[in-house]
Scaffold this motif. Structure first.
Motif, short mmCIF file in Angstrom:
data_model
loop_
_atom_site.label_atom_id
_atom_site.label_comp_id
_atom_site.label_asym_id
_atom_site.label_seq_id
_atom_site.Cartn_x
_atom_site.Cartn_y
_atom_site.Cartn_z
N GLY A 12 22.75 30.14 -16.25
CA GLY A 12 22.16 29.68 -15.01
C GLY A 12 20.79 29.60 -14.80
O GLY A 12 19.84 30.12 -15.63
N TYR A 13 20.22 29.15 -13.93
CA TYR A 13 18.91 28.82 -13.49
C TYR A 13 18.28 29.81 -12.58
O TYR A 13 18.54 29.59 -11.49
N ALA A 14 17.08 30.34 -12.75
CA ALA A 14 16.56 31.25 -11.87
C ALA A 14 15.51 30.31 -10.99
O ALA A 14 15.05 29.27 -11.56
N GLU A 15 15.05 30.70 -9.75
CA GLU A 15 15.65 31.85 -9.33
C GLU A 15 16.95 31.74 -8.45
O GLU A 15 17.76 32.52 -8.22
N GLY A 71 25.42 30.82 -11.02
CA GLY A 71 25.99 30.79 -12.24
C GLY A 71 26.83 32.06 -12.50
O GLY A 71 27.90 31.92 -13.52
N HIS A 72 26.33 33.25 -12.20
CA HIS A 72 27.31 34.26 -12.42
C HIS A 72 28.61 34.35 -11.86
O HIS A 72 29.58 34.48 -12.48
N ALA A 73 28.77 33.77 -10.66
CA ALA A 73 30.07 33.59 -10.08
C ALA A 73 30.71 32.61 -10.87
O ALA A 73 32.16 32.75 -10.99
N VAL A 74 30.12 31.68 -11.19
CA VAL A 74 31.02 30.58 -12.18
C VAL A 74 31.45 31.12 -13.41
O VAL A 74 32.69 30.92 -13.70
N THR A 126 14.71 33.62 -16.55
CA THR A 126 14.07 34.57 -15.90
C THR A 126 12.72 34.42 -15.70
O THR A 126 12.09 33.54 -16.96
N ARG A 127 11.93 34.71 -14.76
CA ARG A 127 10.41 34.64 -14.52
C ARG A 127 9.67 35.84 -15.31
O ARG A 127 8.64 36.04 -15.40
N LEU A 138 28.37 24.90 -23.83
CA LEU A 138 27.70 25.53 -23.13
C LEU A 138 27.60 24.94 -21.75
O LEU A 138 27.63 23.76 -21.35
N VAL A 139 27.93 25.97 -20.72
CA VAL A 139 27.99 25.72 -19.06
C VAL A 139 26.67 25.68 -18.56
O VAL A 139 26.19 26.94 -18.53
N LEU A 140 26.15 24.86 -17.97
CA LEU A 140 24.82 24.84 -17.31
C LEU A 140 25.26 24.76 -15.75
O LEU A 140 25.72 23.72 -15.16
N VAL A 141 24.65 25.74 -15.00
CA VAL A 141 24.84 25.87 -13.72
C VAL A 141 23.58 25.86 -12.76
O VAL A 141 22.54 26.64 -13.09
N ASP A 142 23.66 25.17 -11.91
CA ASP A 142 22.25 24.94 -10.94
C ASP A 142 22.78 24.53 -9.54
O ASP A 142 24.02 24.08 -9.42
#
Length: 849
Positions: A83-86, A92-95, A108-109, A147-151
């Protein structure tokens, strides 16, 4: 029910076209951004708009279950979710929870000591800092499974495309799945992703809840900017209901967080971690519920669970647990992103709270925001932060707890322990790649010859990548410079261990012969004599009030003419002490904590392009105010204006302490007087050298360089200079107010009279090169300290302002010629056609006239 995009749509003509569900998922707002004025505001993400936790969590779960059905259980068990911050950390965590079988990681920043990055990128279109990938398990991203990418939204595809390209080069895999709440790509963007998948030989699937496009009429960016400026001028940037003294006092919730359970996906979150959290949630919610009941009447009222920037998942799950326990709960989080607030039912951001950052961010202090909290009718708010953010700044007057207490009767603070990996990954440090960029060679065609062309990484113009190769965080004192860390962040690289100094005469001959550029080496640091030091301190005592008045005038002018919160960017190094003083004035007079950075600009080479990219990734370029010490003939003013033509949104107008050359419109004074910070080199500038740009030291992804002269700490007067000037702020405040009122109504257009004088002097003295004519007290001092001076022209009757100039000239055997009709107090002439032993303008060893 009114669509929350109506206000923007009616005024700008923006349209959402696509699935029927889109208006329920997205509203519209405005922001001051040079690339996109409108903002799509999600109604189910739980970032800007408070929503029931079950709705927010359910949206991600549903997407995750669809991904599992797409992949099948065997492939789902081999997958990794990123998942992408912020904004998308909780989504992403829910996915990942919906997928159930895969571990989760989000960018993370926040750098973590001892944890080597396994990847990273910048987000050039947002206000977030550089993003890092910091998995505790070094093998997490090295597998071959999907790889599952979530935005949260899929707008152009550049974000995901560049991430896949970067990771695929190091860990190729056969399948990628892109997940978003909404897919808003145009047809050309869809075709580009298909072509990219074919290029890398991988399958790329897309899963989204809804799809459509945003139709933008011609000129929408300019209209949006004008609308934001008009609304801020009329109503102010912040809309909050009137505060009432609620006598709110926060209480801490007893949060018994399971030992060694990560607070989110910053370092990875496995299915086993998920099981432990699920088992602990009822007792965690009970602890929060007890704290809610500590104030009568709020235990069963309307509750907001407010997360903290990228810490979104833990607050979300606490919210779902409270909801299951029978509480009336809404969920949202704070954010770094500044958005215009408009109190209208047809606008997505009704109110905003502004407060200072409270987690000691790596990129320095700045404003943070909480939207739609004020006026939301909440009886209580549960603020969830990690322990790294439970700082004095959180609890200070004007901090987030105090701001919440102005609008909500009961505030509960729940602190989750910040998870620290037990060991650093056993992988080599991440080296940013060049994915999504093209290499171009810049040939400046400058007057001074360069030894090498400068190679710079610039984004591909056709793709405008949203996240480019990662740049480092600013250097700060005391590790780099003697300034306090909050005073300035240096967008430079530390070259302290490199031997760069050369004798002045040797440098001058190389520069004038075309064998080197002045920025490729450093002069030997001038060590002032006891007599010269006495002159410095006497000059500081005599001119401190005068400088304070100029500092106040230029700062108040900037604050009056720049909406929002200005970001001070000083041109290293002469501009840096001025930037620090402007920051101190804004804090002392207005309580403002202005971000301040220092960047390198080199005549003939331009400004540091990577520094500009970093600034654009972390701040709105429209907020940036470039700061310098003084103007001479205006060469740097012209250099900056030319350099910024290739960068959207930056204002080339420089704010200076003194503008004797009449080259800028934002200044403290146009008198040419002694500024003590011009009398010395590094010892009045935080012990930092002049900046260096040399191709063997500064690569395409590097900031320009400089040295930190730690060994000169015993001679450092940087702090003494700042303190002496700041001590006079109060006594000049009334005069500054009068000066600024007059300036704001005066014609301040540059006349460039200084440039005309320089051209005249260059011809009259047979030099025929304006680059060798340095007008003004500051520039003349630089000539005497760094270059080979030929002679000094002093305005007759200039007096005490030139005492140090006369002393330096005496020490170096340089003649001082008294002249009339000089627009400056003095002018320094660099030795033309210099060769060692020469004294004449033709470079020959003859008597100087």
């Amino acid at each position: 029910m009114v669509w929350t995009g109506t206000w923007v749509a009616e005024r700008l003509g923006v349209e959402l076209i696509g699935d029927e569900e889109l208006p329920a998922l997205l509203g519209l707002a405005l922001r001051r951004n040079p690339k996109r004025a409108h903002l799509l505001v999600s109604g189910v993400l739980g970032k800007h708009v408070p929503r029931r936790p079950s709705v927010v969590y359910g949206a991600g779960l549903d997407l995750g279950r669809r991904v599992r059905a797409l992949l099948g259980d065997e492939e789902a068990a081999r997958a990794v979710v990123l998942g992408y911050a912020e904004t998308a950390t909780a989504l992403g965590h829910a996915v990942a929870d919906g997928l159930a079988l895969a571990p989760y990681l989000h960018s993370t920043r926040r750098p973590v000591p001892g944890v080597a990055p396994a990847g990273g990128f910048e987000e050039s279109h947002s206000h977030a800092t550089s993003h890092l990938l910091l998995p505790e398990d070094p093998k997490l991203l090295a597998g071959e499974g999907p790889l599952v990418l979530v935005d949260d939204e899929f707008s152009t595809g550049n974000t995901v495309l560049n991430t896949i390209r970067d990771l695929h080069e190091r860990h190729p895999r056969e399948r990628y799945v892109v997940v978003a709440l909404v897919d808003m790509r145009a047809a050309a963007d869809r075709d580009r992703l298909d072509a990219f998948a074919e290029e890398i030989g991988a399958r790329v699937d897309l899963v989204a809840r809804a799809a459509g496009t945003v139709r933008l009429p011609e000129g929408v960016l300019e209209k949006g900017r004008a609308l934001v400026a008009e609304h801020e001028a009329r109503h102010g940037a912040i809309r909050e209901p009137e505060t009432v003294p609620l006598a709110s006092a926060f209480v801490r919730a007893a949060l018994d967080w399971p030992r060694d359970l990560p607070d989110g996906g910053r370092h990875g979150f496995t299915p086993e971690h998920r099981e432990r959290l699920e088992a602990a949630l009822p007792s965690l919610a009970a602890g929060v519920g007890e704290a809610l009941r500590s104030r009568p009447g709020t235990g069963r009222g309307r509750v907001l669970v407010l997360g903290f920037e990228e810490l979104m998942y833990a607050p979300l799950r606490l919210g779902t647990a409270l909801e299951e326990a029978g509480h009336d709960v809404r969920y949202s989080t704070t954010t770094r992103s500044p958005v215009l607030a408009v109190d209208d039912p047809g606008y997505a951001i009704r109110t905003r709270l502004v407060f200072p950052a409270h987690d000691d961010p790596a990129d320095g202090p700045g404003e943070r925001y909480a939207y739609n909290v004020a006026g939301g009718g909440f009886d209580a708010v549960v603020l969830v932060v990690d322990s790294a953010a439970d700082t004095p700044a959180l609890h200070a007057p004007g901090g987030l707890l105090a701001r919440l207490g102005e609008h909500v009767p009961h505030v509960v603070l729940a602190v989750v322990p910040s998870y620290a990996p037990s060991r650093a990954p056993e992988t080599a440090p991440y080296t940013p790649g060049t994915a999504g960029t093209t290499r171009t060679v810049e040939n400046s065609g400058a007057d001074e010859a360069t030894a090498d062309d400068t190679v710079t990484e610039v984004p591909d113009a056709t793709e405008a990548p949203e996240r480019s190769s990662m740049l480092p965080e600013p250097l700060r004192g005391p590790a780099f410079s003697s300034y306090a860390p909050e005073e300035v962040g240096w967008l430079l690289q530390d070259l302290s261990d490199v031997e760069l100094e050369a004798p002045t005469e040797e440098r001058e001959e190389a520069i004038q012969s075309g064998g080197a550029h002045y920025a490729e080496s450093l002069p030997v640091e001038y060590q002032p004599s006891e007599r010269y030091q006495e002159l410095f301190h006497a000059a500081l005592e005599a001119s401190a009030a005068r400088i304070a008045r100029a500092v106040g005038t230029v700062t108040e002018t900037v604050l009056a003419e720049r909406p929002g919160t200005p970001v001070l960017v000083s041109l290293a190094r002469a501009g840096t002490p001025v930037g620090v003083l402007m920051r101190r004035w804004a804090r002392a007079r207005h309580g403002l904590d202005l971000p301040h950075y220092a960047v390198s600009i080199v005549r003939g080479r331009g400004i540091d392009a990577n520094a500009l990219r970093w600034l654009a990734a972390h701040h709105d370029p429209a907020d940036v105010v470039f700061v310098d010490g003084w103007t001479g003939k205006g060469a740097i003013t012209r250099e900056l204006a030319e350099a910024l033509k290739d960068f959207d949104g930056f204002d080339p107008d420089i704010a200076v302490l003194a503008d004797p050359g009449s080259c800028v419109r934002t200044y403290g004074t146009r008198e040419d007087f002694l500024i003590p910070s011009a009398c010395l080199n590094s010892t009045v500038s935080g012990l930092i050298s002049r900046t260096v740009l040399r191709s063997d030291l500064v690569g395409p992804d590097d900031f320009h360089g400089a040295k930190f002269y730690r060994e000169l700490a015993g001679s450092d007067v940087s702090g003494a200079f700042l303190d002496a000037v700041a001590a006079r702020f109060e006594e000049v405040a009334a005069t500054v107010d009068t000066d600024v009122k007059e300036l704001l109504t005066a014609d301040r257009a540059p006349t460039w009279e200084g440039w005309a004088a320089v051209e005249r002097i260059s011809e009259e003295y047979g030099i025929h090169d304006v680059n060798l004519v340095k007008p003004g007290v500051g520039e003349t001092t630089r000539v005497l300290l760094r270059r080979v001076p030929w002679k000094i022209l002093a305005k007759r009757g200039a007096g005490a302002d030139l005492a140090h100039v006369r002393l330096l000239a005496e020490q170096r055997g340089v003649p001082v010629e008294e002249v009339d009709d000089l627009p400056y107090s003095c002018v320094g002439l660099i030795h033309p056609e210099y060769t060692r032993g020469a004294t004449g303008a033709d470079g020959k060893a003859v008597v100087s006239r």
